[in-house]
Design an enzyme around this catalytic site. Sequence first.
Site, mmCIF file in Angstrom:
data_model
loop_
_atom_site.group_PDB
_atom_site.id
_atom_site.type_symbol
_atom_site.label_atom_id
_atom_site.label_comp_id
_atom_site.label_asym_id
_atom_site.label_seq_id
_atom_site.Cartn_x
_atom_site.Cartn_y
_atom_site.Cartn_z
ATOM 1 N N CYS A 116 0.801 -1.226 0.000
ATOM 2 C CA CYS A 116 0.000 0.000 0.000
ATOM 3 C C CYS A 116 0.836 1.278 0.000
ATOM 4 O O CYS A 116 0.291 2.367 -0.170
ATOM 5 C CB CYS A 116 -0.946 0.010 1.197
ATOM 6 S SG CYS A 116 -2.254 -1.244 1.106
ATOM 7 N N HIS A 256 -3.434 7.451 3.068
ATOM 8 C CA HIS A 256 -3.835 6.164 2.499
ATOM 9 C C HIS A 256 -5.194 5.756 3.064
ATOM 10 O O HIS A 256 -5.415 5.787 4.279
ATOM 11 C CB HIS A 256 -2.773 5.110 2.831
ATOM 12 C CG HIS A 256 -3.153 3.726 2.437
ATOM 13 N ND1 HIS A 256 -3.618 3.415 1.183
ATOM 14 C CD2 HIS A 256 -3.147 2.556 3.139
ATOM 15 C CE1 HIS A 256 -3.872 2.122 1.117
ATOM 16 N NE2 HIS A 256 -3.596 1.585 2.285
ATOM 17 N N ASN A 286 -10.306 0.234 0.156
ATOM 18 C CA ASN A 286 -8.848 0.321 0.036
ATOM 19 C C ASN A 286 -8.432 -0.168 -1.338
ATOM 20 O O ASN A 286 -8.473 -1.363 -1.630
ATOM 21 C CB ASN A 286 -8.191 -0.519 1.133
ATOM 22 C CG ASN A 286 -6.678 -0.464 1.106
ATOM 23 O OD1 ASN A 286 -6.078 0.122 0.200
ATOM 24 N ND2 ASN A 286 -6.041 -1.066 2.092
#
Length: 332
Positions: A116, A256, A286
């Site tokens: 990520c 994020h 996500n």
Amino acid sequence: MSTITAAITAVGGYVPDFVLSNQVLETLVDTNDEWITSRTGIKERRILKENGKGTSYLAIKAAQDLIKRGNINPADIDLVIMATTTPDMLVASTGVYVATQIGAVNAFAFDLQAACSSFLYGMSMASAYIQSGKYKKVLLIGADKMSSIIDYTDRATCIIFGDGAGAVLFEPNHEGLGLQDEILRSDGIGREYLKIDAGGSILPASKETVENRQHFVFQDGKTVFKYAVSGMADISDKIMQRNNLTNNDVNWLIAHQANKRIIDATASRMNLDEDKVLINIHRYGNTTSATLPLLLSDFEDKFKKGDNLIFAAFGGGFTWGSIYLKWAYNKQ
């Protein structure tokens, strides 16, 4: 000669049409909308359903959106960096294919994988190429088809992830705008907490690995959450201190989009007002490498030349970091 900094000069984004809502997930696994929303902040996510289309499809769409919005000639692009955890295939670089398909005929390209944090690391790399003086236009794409590696019988992971892509163009700046500072970190302690067991060189694909469902993402949610909260909050606070920034100096937090509670904890450590924290996790979930550029694409209208943006991300491995960037343009 003035110092060269690397500034973002154009953005683009793309998400698939199919919406996977919490209500649909209720029919697949033992969960419900209230449970998902209260723990993650996610209401729906986008899924690329068409057969034969992978991460490259998402990336191409995002790049084409950037090219159109920024009125960019793709032949002028020098480099394409493809940040992804879900490449189309092993060995053959997804970024190389994407560059060819968008008409970046004079660019070289490669993939970058840091879970990520891939896009955040890619920002550092794109900036370094620009600051070297050798390259004038670097296209950084973050894209992931997470649905290709998610087990939709596992409620610990299937509620979290979605598919999407975002892209930014970095160019030289001589006004002191663009990337100002970065703090990037990694720690191999995270290797066992967020991973796919099979398909790599340690455990190649076999009949047994498929039967054992070892090609899907495994996540120890509690452990990852604990490290992510402390990692993102600490590093964001540290980059503010190192650059003598107060909460009043920071215009936007670009965090994020993994879990709203992690984003809230980061904003709290930075003492930021809620209206400075950009959120789209409720719409997309996500999207891994795509969360940061999708925020830029969705909220481009809000940014003003000279605005101070703090980027923060945390990913499997573990990888994490924060970047301080000054926005370089007003949208026309």
